[in-house]
Each structure stands twice: as C-alpha cells, then as structure tokens.
Scaffold this motif. Structure first.
Motif, mmCIF file in Angstrom:
data_model
loop_
_atom_site.group_PDB
_atom_site.id
_atom_site.type_symbol
_atom_site.label_atom_id
_atom_site.label_comp_id
_atom_site.label_asym_id
_atom_site.label_seq_id
_atom_site.Cartn_x
_atom_site.Cartn_y
_atom_site.Cartn_z
ATOM 1 N N SER A 235 -33.358 -3.516 30.229
ATOM 2 C CA SER A 235 -32.405 -4.568 30.566
ATOM 3 C C SER A 235 -30.993 -4.135 30.173
ATOM 4 C CB SER A 235 -32.764 -5.878 29.856
ATOM 5 O OG SER A 235 -32.647 -5.734 28.440
ATOM 6 N N LYS A 236 -29.996 -4.785 30.764
ATOM 7 C CA LYS A 236 -28.602 -4.422 30.523
ATOM 8 C C LYS A 236 -28.227 -4.544 29.052
ATOM 9 C CE LYS A 236 -23.914 -5.417 32.183
ATOM 10 N NZ LYS A 236 -23.089 -6.256 33.085
ATOM 11 N N ASP A 237 -28.760 -5.560 28.367
ATOM 12 C CA ASP A 237 -28.446 -5.761 26.954
ATOM 13 C C ASP A 237 -29.385 -5.006 26.021
ATOM 14 O OD1 ASP A 237 -30.782 -7.220 27.180
ATOM 15 O OD2 ASP A 237 -29.828 -9.185 26.936
ATOM 16 N N GLY A 238 -30.384 -4.329 26.594
ATOM 17 C CA GLY A 238 -31.306 -3.548 25.787
ATOM 18 C C GLY A 238 -32.335 -4.357 25.034
ATOM 19 N N ASN A 239 -32.460 -5.632 25.366
ATOM 20 C CA ASN A 239 -33.392 -6.498 24.636
ATOM 21 C C ASN A 239 -34.840 -6.317 25.082
ATOM 22 O OD1 ASN A 239 -31.514 -7.635 22.945
ATOM 23 N ND2 ASN A 239 -31.150 -9.420 24.244
ATOM 24 N N CYS A 249 -50.026 -5.822 40.952
ATOM 25 C CA CYS A 249 -48.913 -6.329 41.772
ATOM 26 C C CYS A 249 -48.032 -7.290 40.987
ATOM 27 C CB CYS A 249 -49.436 -7.000 43.036
ATOM 28 S SG CYS A 249 -50.352 -5.890 44.123
ATOM 29 N N ARG A 250 -47.594 -6.844 39.831
ATOM 30 C CA ARG A 250 -46.751 -7.695 39.013
ATOM 31 C C ARG A 250 -45.820 -6.848 38.143
ATOM 32 N NH1 ARG A 250 -51.039 -10.072 34.454
ATOM 33 N NH2 ARG A 250 -51.414 -8.087 33.370
ATOM 34 N N ILE A 251 -44.854 -7.518 37.524
ATOM 35 C CA ILE A 251 -43.942 -6.873 36.591
ATOM 36 C C ILE A 251 -44.099 -7.547 35.235
ATOM 37 C CG2 ILE A 251 -41.531 -6.381 36.045
ATOM 38 C CD1 ILE A 251 -40.940 -6.456 39.022
ATOM 39 N N LEU A 252 -44.253 -6.733 34.218
ATOM 40 C CA LEU A 252 -44.373 -7.229 32.857
ATOM 41 C C LEU A 252 -43.053 -7.034 32.114
ATOM 42 C CD1 LEU A 252 -47.861 -5.704 31.947
ATOM 43 C CD2 LEU A 252 -47.383 -8.029 32.749
ATOM 44 N N ARG A 253 -42.794 -7.904 31.156
ATOM 45 C CA ARG A 253 -41.617 -7.747 30.297
ATOM 46 C C ARG A 253 -42.085 -7.530 28.868
ATOM 47 N NH1 ARG A 253 -36.739 -11.814 30.812
ATOM 48 N NH2 ARG A 253 -38.420 -13.368 30.733
ATOM 49 N N TYR A 254 -41.611 -6.424 28.295
ATOM 50 C CA TYR A 254 -41.937 -6.118 26.899
ATOM 51 C C TYR A 254 -40.644 -6.231 26.092
ATOM 52 C CZ TYR A 254 -43.434 -3.633 22.705
ATOM 53 O OH TYR A 254 -43.723 -3.304 21.408
ATOM 54 N N THR A 263 -43.728 -8.398 21.915
ATOM 55 C CA THR A 263 -44.610 -9.219 22.749
ATOM 56 C C THR A 263 -44.468 -8.843 24.215
ATOM 57 O OG1 THR A 263 -42.972 -11.009 23.017
ATOM 58 C CG2 THR A 263 -44.464 -11.131 21.127
ATOM 59 N N LEU A 264 -45.504 -9.152 24.972
ATOM 60 C CA LEU A 264 -45.589 -8.805 26.383
ATOM 61 C C LEU A 264 -45.847 -10.066 27.195
ATOM 62 C CD1 LEU A 264 -45.705 -6.126 28.145
ATOM 63 C CD2 LEU A 264 -48.193 -6.314 27.971
#
Length: 388
Positions: A235-239, A249-254, A263-264
């Motif tokens: 991410s732009k802020d590095g968070n 067929c999905r995107i995960l956020r870690y 957390t995921l």
C-alpha cells in the motif's frame, strides 16, 4: 477393494473428457458480466497499440517495471530475458538474463521454451529499487534475483528452500521504497510454473509470502498455506500488502502496521483468475485477470477430488489447457480497485479479436501497459482523459 482405484481413474477420465469438451466449445460469458455496473468499462480496441516482442521470437511480457529515470518499461519474456522498451527507437532491446547457465536452446522456438525454463529462467514479477537502481526479479525457477543498473546476468539472492520448503514457483514481488524490503510470493513448493494448471486443479496450499531485507539478508515468511499466491503490492502508506490468491479468485490483505499487524483478511473478490497487482498513480490498484472463472470451473474447484483426479491422469494438463485456450480464446481484463476494494474501472479487449489473457496492468504517464503470459506483444493503452 481392487475395483475402487479403477473406478476413481474411470471417473477422472470421464471428467477430463467433459472438461475438454467444455473448454473447447463453451462460448462463455462476457468478462464484464459480473462487474458492478457503476464501474467504467472501456474496450482496449478504442485506443490501443500492440507493441510486438519482435526480438528473438519470445512471447509473454508478463510484468513491467520502469527504472528510476522513468525509462522503460522493462519486461521479462519466455526465453529468460529481460527486455527494455526503447522509446526513441520504438522497439525492444535486450537488457539482462536471469540465468547464468543459458544454453543455445534458450533462444530457440517459443514452443520449446517451456521445456528449458528450469535452465533458461522465466522472469515474472519485476520491481526497481529506486534508490539503488537495481532491478529485483521473481524468476519462477531461479528464485529471487537482482540485476545491476547496467543489466547483464542476474545475481541469485534466494533460490534455496526457506524453512525447509523449496521455492518451487517464485512469482510476484514489490519493494518498500523507504526501507528496501522486498515482498515476494512463491506460488507452490510442489508445482513448477509450467504445471500451473495442475497447481490450480489440485488445490495445493503450499504457497507463501516472504519478506527479504537486502541490508541484513534476513528472510521472514509472513503468510503460509495460500492457494496459488501470485501478485503482491504494498500500500502507498506501507501499512499492508495485497496478495492475489489466484485459485480462489480473490485478493487478501495482510497488515504490516497498525493494531491489525500480522492479521489476514479478504480485500476483494474477483470475477476471474487474478495475476499481478500494481498500485495506480491515480489511487487504488490495477489487477490483471488471466481469464474468467466461469460457472463450470467454479463447480470443478468446489469438489477437490475432481481436480486431484485430473492431476493423476497421465496428461500434460497445462499443455492441454493451452491448446484449448487457443481455440476458445482467453477472456482477460484489467480492473482498477479503490483502496477499499471497490471496482473503479475495467479495461478489456472485447472487439479487436486479440483475445488474450492479461497478466498485468502497469500505469505510467497516462498510458496503461497490458501484459500477457501468452501473447507476442504488449498492449499500450491510452487512458481517456475523463478517467484520469
């Protein structure tokens, strides 16, 4: 008991016939059918130019990167080379190779490239460290490698097993430009890139996201047990980082920072098999969609025993799929998602007749560069002013 294995094999064979027939003859649905109608859908053929990979007969500009001077893009192709787009000469030039053990066959016919990928290399994810000018590459077979600013032969950084699991299929990467940390995916410890269809069908869950610190050489496994992790973007802020999980067929956020660190969660669901993901300078993220996950494929993947049965058959599933895809045509597209995971924009080639998979969308100076693992060209698409 003696009849059960035979029944399983017979069932798998019958399923293989059904799948083959479906892939060959099912016309499918338009890629944008299940995209929210509030998004902006634009046909690539409205304002695009095909940039041919005419140098050496290779195909598949899978990923793009621009250097610290804004030159490029650079792209990896099927014979293990990294090529650079020379805007003044209007053609591609050789820049680097990811393998130091190249043989004459590496520059042979594209049909032979898959046989020699483990020798010649297959560069996938690319990203420059803007401070050092070095190009980091996730090569499917060589692992994580780095190329100096003047090009040449890559230096291997991580090609061995990490925590006793081999890097069977190194795939996507991104770099934290503030710290130099490299985040990369390994799609499987069991299947190689050339067997990616078997990887999908088997439901293999050995994929990982790994962090590499160039200064300290520290290697950290951030996420385990993923099903075909592919592209990764910070991410732009590095968070946080976003991870494309192709099979699901999905995107995960870690989460890397904030109280949610470690957390995921699910960030967005996709209408097809996602590939690479890159930040957009206009905000949000561009995701390349290899092909549509249609109803029949959803059914196959919902019953793991079917996929495992197909993998057991004495067939080259990837070769068969590639052949049938040529007949049927791929239904790739690029989607721009907001920072909240909402669809903002859709780009698909729905009229030109060049129906190919789309592996990545890289936006630079009002131009969207579209890559593909199976095309002999990249698409240079002018983004309409109304969308900037």
């Amino acid at each position: 008991m003696g009849m059960r294995p035979q029944l399983h094999h017979l069932t798998a064979a019958m399923v293989a016939v059904v799948v083959t027939a479906w892939l060959a003859y099912n016309p499918g649905v338009r890629p944008s059918d299940d995209i929210p109608k509030t998004s902006v859908a634009v046909g690539v053929s409205d304002a695009y130019k095909m940039v041919l990979i005419e140098n050496g007969g290779a195909v598949g500009p899978e990923s793009f990167a621009f250097d610290p001077h804004g030159k490029g893009p650079y792209a990896g192709v099927s014979d293990g080379r990294i090529m650079k787009w020379d805007i003044l000469e209007n053609h591609w030039v050789d820049f680097a190779v990811t393998s130091s053990n190249r043989v004459d066959e590496c520059r042979g016919s594209y049909k032979e490239h898959a046989k020699n990928e483990h020798i010649c290399g297959r560069p996938l994810g690319l990203c420059f460290n803007m401070a050092s000018g070095q190009l980091y590459v996730a090569d499917a077979y060589m692992g994580l490698v780095v190329i100096e600013p003047n090009g040449g032969t890559a230096t291997k950084l991580i090609s061995h097993a990490v925590q006793d699991q081999p890097l069977g299929f190194t795939n996507g990467l991104d770099i934290d430009q503030n710290t130099g940390a490299v985040y990369f995916t390994t799609s499987s410890s069991k299947y190689e890139r050339r067997n990616y269809v078997s990887l999908i069908l088997s439901g293999d869950k050995s994929g990982r996201v790994i962090k590499y610190e160039p200064k300290s050489k520290e290697i950290t496994v951030l996420v385990n047990n993923l099903t075909f992790p592919n592209g990764v973007a910070l991410s732009k802020d590095g968070n946080y980082i976003l991870i494309v999980e192709t099979t699901k067929c999905r995107i995960l956020r870690y989460w890397l920072e904030t109280p949610k660190a470690g957390t995921l969660e699910v960030f967005a669901n996709l209408p097809g098999f996602g590939d690479n993901i890159k930040r957009s300078p206009r905000g949000g993220f561009w995701v390349g969609i290899h092909s549509k996950r249609e109803t029949f494929i959803k059914w196959i993947l919902s019953y793991p025993w079917i996929g495992k049965g197909l993998v057991m058959l004495p067939l080259d599933m990837t070769k068969m799929y590639s052949y049938l895809a040529k007949i049927k045509g791929s239904s790739g597209m690029a989607i721009r998602l907001s920072d909240e995971g909402d669809v903002l924009e859709v780009v698909e080639d729905d009229r030109s007749g060049n129906r190919k998979s789309i592996s990545e969308a890289e936006e630079k100076d009002g131009i969207l560069w579209l890559g593909s693992v199976d095309a002999s060209f990249a698409i240079k698409y002018n983004i309409p002013m109304t969308q900037e």
